[in-house]
Design an enzyme around this catalytic site. Structure first.
Site, PDB file in Angstrom:
ATOM      1  N   ASP A 101      42.863  39.045  32.817  1.00  0.00           N
ATOM      2  CA  ASP A 101      42.578  40.140  33.742  1.00  0.00           C
ATOM      3  C   ASP A 101      42.745  39.756  35.208  1.00  0.00           C
ATOM      4  O   ASP A 101      43.102  40.585  36.025  1.00  0.00           O
ATOM      5  CB  ASP A 101      41.194  40.737  33.489  1.00  0.00           C
ATOM      6  N   ASP A 513      30.707  33.708  35.877  1.00  0.00           N
ATOM      7  CA  ASP A 513      30.569  34.085  34.463  1.00  0.00           C
ATOM      8  C   ASP A 513      30.047  32.986  33.553  1.00  0.00           C
ATOM      9  O   ASP A 513      29.297  33.283  32.641  1.00  0.00           O
ATOM     10  CB  ASP A 513      31.892  34.603  33.884  1.00  0.00           C
TER      11      ASP A 513
END
Length: 797
Positions: A101, A513
């Site tokens: 992404d 993350d």
């Protein structure tokens, strides 16, 4: 540009992203509506040089003397982010691609069982093109591959999208700019593929656009693109129409294109039947039966859900469609799988689970090309207790599951998992049944069976690529197939901060993350990220210069603690107290002797503490949100910066005084560091285009700063071991010097610079952090936003 952090847990992504200034990926494009193939004027395109960048003139001045030869590699983490797409070539064995992404595209290397990055040549000004919304591999000419690139459709990415085309499997690229944006990191990015090559006429490609821009077609192998105005539906689904940022309120648009290869025109030519999936819960599947000349809604189709993927089994004449009530990749509460008989027009619900019994949507969808009656699909948004994968060997008539309950909460798995090559995938978790560690996955929107090998299957998750090479053991009672990480070489972390202590581990990292790692060997995958506590994202870390076993980190988490301390160089951690009002990690600094800490968290003002675990006391004289750092010699001196003002504390962070700082950046992000071994020696980088933006140096503890000449822009500053014969530490920066964006090194305190990266190794945005190695001259660690940590060493002669 925005630091585009992905989330491996469902959360409000826009709150994580700050606008750090505009970097325009320029270039106009002339477009034309297209009623039939080949109609209308050609779009203007830009050729890229062999490094994959658009040719552009540089400024005449060049205050750096040369480019140093460097060897570049990744600090190994293996994975670390969402892989929404895996594409196998249908005519050549072992040719596969993966898209990420925000971290570019990769090609599978069968000999080494690893992935090769393909978009490292994307430069600073075009950083958005590291987000890949779709990939297409040409089965007529396997050397051709295409990537639709662009990260956001709102103003977080100021540049438009593009279609990159390669005739050498992604080694080099040429680029066709589009008159609209693409969203590689937007909601719905796991749908697809939006880009497809005609399997009979490979000069014909289709691209489904977001934002209501419709369907686009190229008839010259991706060189030019035209709007297909006869296509009747640009989509209408928005995750949250009320979202004022434009992130969740964008129209998802046209989400997949699938050719029916059994319908070639008489006498040759392009494929006649093309199916298109649209983000519209009432009208999701359209078809052309005349090679794209006209389009109509497929009659009898189900309504009420979004068509995530459409995969065709041409041999049996079935189009499978995976549906969810949401666009994903985080959300989805209900789903179905339908089968459309292309020869009779019959739609049939072949869902593995009745919609009423689902708490997830379906997405990852694949057909075994060696045995086309075999189809698989994922419950991509089944977060708890685990994702689910379903398999049918009779075209959806009956299904089996990757796991089931033998007696709740005990699970019986058809698989075993071996994560020994990437052990951190356990997350250090010890969950109660029915959860297991490691998890089978989450956000499992990509799943593909190798078209040449029924035993090999790969699927992407929010953190890695998993796969198996004995998949058919699934079908043998009592047997289990083995799942392992198939992610070597694919580095997808977003880096917030880096530290290279003078002793102990060579590198400590703060990552989005997955928190971050203590690397004792940068060539090996570490056993586990930071735990006790885990942060969803570590935003800042620091070590005590004279006592590097003392380390502090701060980060984002759903609840306290959001600060942690280590007394063994980051090997183990303990959570600390936090003052009232803290909402995020912010920045944190450790005194040179480890006796005190200063923390500037989100949601609360700057605070100081006398040691690990001590209560925090509000600092005076410094505004909330200031960036804080420590002097590397004097344990009582701390520094801060916000909005053009530099602040100094000489009492351990209890009080700060604003210093004269005329000319420093009033806008834009700023990074600054104090030089190890030199009291009050500070370098400051940052700013914003159109204002003060560069590199400054102070040798008197921040009382006065001098701008470094010849540096037009600088975003990071770091230090490493001095060059042989030099007395001052080596400087490293990500900057624009002499009109050229790059990574630079200075061995003479900024008097001159050499560029140490090159046009093939740019890695998009590198503005978060940089540090040299204090023990190895020439070694530098560079942050990226989606390509992990890259490190360079002076090349051997």
């Amino acid at each position: 540009m925005p630091p585009a952090l992905r989330a491996h847990r469902a959360r409000a992504l826009p709150a994580l992203i700050g606008l750090l200034g505009g970097l325009l990926a320029g270039g106009p494009v002339a477009t034309a509506d297209d009623h039939t193939a080949g109609a209308g004027p050609a779009a203007v395109t830009y050729d890229l040089d062999t490094a994959g960048r658009r040719a552009a003139p540089h400024e005449k001045a060049a205050p750096y003397s040369k480019t140093a030869k460097y060897d570049w590699k990744n600090v190994r983490v293996d994975g670390g982010g969402f892989v929404p797409g895996i594409v196998f070539n249908r005519s050549e064995r072992d040719l596969a691609y993966a898209r990420t992404d925000i971290g570019g595209a990769y090609r599978w290397q069968e000999a080494s069982k690893s992935w090769k990055p393909l978009l490292d040549s994307v430069g600073w000004d075009d950083w958005g093109h590291t987000g890949v919304v779709s990939l297409a591999s040409d089965s007529v000419d396997p050397d051709r591959v295409y990537a639709a690139v662009g990260t956001y459709t709102n103003d977080w990415d100021p540049g438009n999208g593009a279609v990159l085309r390669s005739a050498d499997r992604g080694e080099t690229w040429r680029r066709a700019d589009l008159p609209f944006k693409l969203g590689g990191n937007m909601p719905g990015r796991g749908m697809g593929e939006r880009l497809a090559v005609d399997p009979h006429d490979n000069d014909v490609l289709y691209l489904g656009a977001p934002s209501g821009k419709g369907l686009w077609r190229s008839t010259d192998a991706g060189a030019t693109w035209k709007h297909v105005t006869d296509f009747p539906n640009p989509g209408d689904f928005r995750q949250d129409p009320g979202d004022t940022t434009g992130y969740n309120s964008d129209n998802q648009g046209i989400v997949w294109v699938t050719f029916d290869e059994s319908t070639r025109a008489p006498g040759g030519g392009r494929t006649q039947t093309v199916y298109v999936g649209v983000a519209d819960k009432a009208n999701s599947v359209y078809r052309s039966t005349d090679g794209g000349g006209s389009w109509s809604r497929v009659a009898g189709q189900p309504t009420g859900l979004l068509a995530h993927k459409g995969v065709l089994d041409a041999e049996n004449g079935y189009l499978y469609v995976a549906y969810s009530d949401r666009a994903g990749p985080y959300d989805g509460g209900k789903g179905q799988v339908w089968r459309y008989a292309t020869r009779t027009g019959e739609w049939k619900d072949v869902s593995p689970v009745a919609e009423a019994d689902t708490h997830y949507g379906f997405s990852g969808l694949t057909v075994d090309r060696q045995h086309p009656g075999t189809v698989m699909v994922t419950g991509y948004s089944s977060w708890w207790p685990d994702t689910q994968i379903f398999r049918s060997r009779d075209s959806g008539g009956h299904w089996t599951r990757a796991w089931d309950y033998s007696s709740y909460p005990t699970r019986e798995n058809r698989y075993t998992m071996d994560i020994s090559s990437v052990p951190w995938l356990s997350w250090g978790a010890r969950p109660a049944p029915p959860e297991q560690s490691p998890k089978l996955g989450w956000m499992t929107e990509s799943l593909e069976i190798d078209p040449f090998d029924s035993d090999r299957m790969m699927y992407g998750t929010g953190a890695t690529v998993y796969g198996t090479e004995n998949l058919t053991e699934w079908d043998t009672p009592g047997s289990r197939f083995t799942i392992t990480p198939m992610v070597k070489g694919l580095e997808e972390t977003a880096v917030n901060d880096l530290a290279a202590p003078p002793s102990g581990a060579p590198l400590l990292s703060a990552l989005g993350d997955i928190g971050g790692f203590r690397h004792t060997d940068v060539t090996k995958v570490p056993p586990l990220m930071y735990t006790s506590p885990n942060f969803t994202s570590t935003t800042s870390l620091d070590y005590a210069a004279a006592r590097p076993d003392t380390v502090v980190r701060a980060g984002d988490a759903e609840a306290a603690p959001r600060v942690a301390f280590s007394t063994d160089n980051g090997a183990t951690w303990s959570g600390g107290r936090e003052p009232a009002g803290v909402t995020g990690g912010g920045t944190v600094a450790a005194a040179a002797d480890g006796s005190r800490f200063v923390w500037s968290p989100q949601g609360a003002g700057v605070h100081t503490a006398t040691g690990p675990g001590s209560a925090w006391t509000a600092a005076k004289g410094i505004p909330q949100g200031a960036v804080v750092e420590a002097d590397r010699v004097d344990p009582r001196r701390f520094y801060g910066f916000k909005a053009g003002a530099f602040y100094v504390s000489t009492d351990g962070g209890a009080t700060f005084t604003a210093k004269a700082s005329a000319g420093l950046p009033a806008e834009g992000p700023v990074k600054f560091q104090a030089v190890p071994g030199k009291r009050g020696d500070i370098w400051l980088a940052g700013g914003k285009a159109g204002g003060a933006y560069g590199l400054w140096h102070s040798t008197d503890g921040g009382t006065r700063f001098t701008e470094v000449g010849g540096v037009q822009e600088a975003d990071t500053i770091g230090f490493g071991k001095a060059a042989p014969g030099a007395s001052y530490q080596t400087l490293y920066t990500s900057a624009r010097i002499g009109g050229v964006r790059g990574v630079f090194r200075s061995t003479d305190a900024g008097a001159s610079w050499v560029r140490i990266n090159d046009d093939r190794r740019q890695w998009g945005w590198t503005g978060a952090a940089i540090t040299g190695d204090p023990k190895v001259y020439g070694r530098v660690y560079v942050s990226t936003n989606g390509r992990g940590i890259v490190y360079g060493d002076t090349a051997a002669k």
